[in-house]
Design a protein around this motif. Sequence first.
Motif, short mmCIF file in Angstrom:
data_model
loop_
_atom_site.label_atom_id
_atom_site.label_comp_id
_atom_site.label_asym_id
_atom_site.label_seq_id
_atom_site.Cartn_x
_atom_site.Cartn_y
_atom_site.Cartn_z
N GLN A 198 0.83 -1.20 0.00
CA GLN A 198 0.00 0.00 0.00
C GLN A 198 0.87 1.26 0.00
O GLN A 198 0.56 2.24 -0.69
CB GLN A 198 -0.94 0.01 1.22
N ASN A 199 1.95 1.24 0.78
CA ASN A 199 2.86 2.39 0.81
C ASN A 199 3.48 2.63 -0.55
O ASN A 199 3.62 3.79 -0.98
CB ASN A 199 3.96 2.18 1.86
N GLN A 200 3.86 1.58 -1.24
CA GLN A 200 4.44 1.72 -2.58
C GLN A 200 3.41 2.30 -3.55
O GLN A 200 3.74 3.15 -4.38
CB GLN A 200 4.95 0.36 -3.09
N ILE A 201 2.18 1.85 -3.45
CA ILE A 201 1.12 2.38 -4.31
C ILE A 201 0.89 3.87 -4.02
O ILE A 201 0.72 4.67 -4.95
CB ILE A 201 -0.17 1.56 -4.18
N SER A 202 0.92 4.25 -2.74
CA SER A 202 0.77 5.67 -2.38
C SER A 202 1.89 6.50 -2.99
O SER A 202 1.65 7.60 -3.52
CB SER A 202 0.77 5.84 -0.87
N LYS A 203 3.12 6.00 -2.94
CA LYS A 203 4.25 6.70 -3.55
C LYS A 203 4.07 6.83 -5.06
O LYS A 203 4.34 7.88 -5.65
CB LYS A 203 5.56 5.98 -3.25
N LEU A 204 3.60 5.75 -5.68
CA LEU A 204 3.36 5.76 -7.12
C LEU A 204 2.30 6.81 -7.48
O LEU A 204 2.49 7.61 -8.38
CB LEU A 204 2.92 4.38 -7.61
N PHE A 205 1.17 6.81 -6.74
CA PHE A 205 0.11 7.75 -7.04
C PHE A 205 0.58 9.19 -6.81
O PHE A 205 0.21 10.09 -7.56
CB PHE A 205 -1.14 7.43 -6.21
N ASP A 206 1.40 9.41 -5.80
CA ASP A 206 1.96 10.74 -5.57
C ASP A 206 2.79 11.17 -6.78
O ASP A 206 2.68 12.31 -7.25
CB ASP A 206 2.80 10.75 -4.29
N LEU A 207 3.61 10.25 -7.30
CA LEU A 207 4.40 10.55 -8.49
C LEU A 207 3.50 10.84 -9.68
O LEU A 207 3.75 11.80 -10.43
CB LEU A 207 5.32 9.37 -8.79
N LEU A 208 2.46 10.03 -9.87
CA LEU A 208 1.58 10.22 -11.01
C LEU A 208 0.88 11.57 -10.97
O LEU A 208 0.77 12.27 -11.99
CB LEU A 208 0.54 9.10 -11.08
N TYR A 209 0.39 11.94 -9.79
CA TYR A 209 -0.39 13.18 -9.67
C TYR A 209 0.46 14.43 -9.53
O TYR A 209 0.07 15.51 -9.94
CB TYR A 209 -1.35 13.09 -8.48
N ASN A 210 1.64 14.28 -8.91
CA ASN A 210 2.44 15.47 -8.59
C ASN A 210 3.80 15.53 -9.29
O ASN A 210 4.57 16.46 -9.06
CB ASN A 210 2.68 15.54 -7.06
N GLY A 211 4.07 14.52 -10.09
CA GLY A 211 5.34 14.52 -10.84
C GLY A 211 6.48 14.21 -10.06
O GLY A 211 7.31 14.16 -9.47
#
Length: 157
Positions: free
Chosen positions: A144-157
């Motif tokens: 879940q933490n990895q997915i949160s990091k991924l989504f942060d990258l996707l949304y915020n670059g």
Amino acid sequence: MIDFYPFIFETTLTQELNGKRLMSPGIVLDKALTKELPFDRYPKLRVDGEINGFAHQGAFVPIYGGHYMMVSKRLRKAIGIELGDLIAIHFKIADQNAVPIPAILQEAFEDAPDARDLWDDLPVGKRRSWCVQIDKAKAHQTKQNQISKLFDLLYNG
């Protein structure tokens, strides 16, 4: 017996290629097959197949004048093979752009379709790297933490 894999060979599980030590035990591609495969277009050739009858996806990568595919400790244990053991490899060339998405990430994308669109814009190698990172995590919370990091990258670059 009908074999659905066009490429078949036997070798031993090794950690050496052309006199040099490899970082992990693996499979050295038979030199005769090297000429038949499209390494000119795909230097890191992804394949789908079987090792001693166990399903395996991997890539033959160029190193030390040959081509090598790592066999993970988990898979070696499941198959029951060790360094020096004779193994049979049956494989076909995989879709070089395919990225198998872990179920937990697929569920996250179902809840956030806009994230999936951003994901599809990432280069194949980046997507594959994220999937491996998420999939290899053992604890659910780490995934879940990895997915949160991924989504942060996707949304915020």
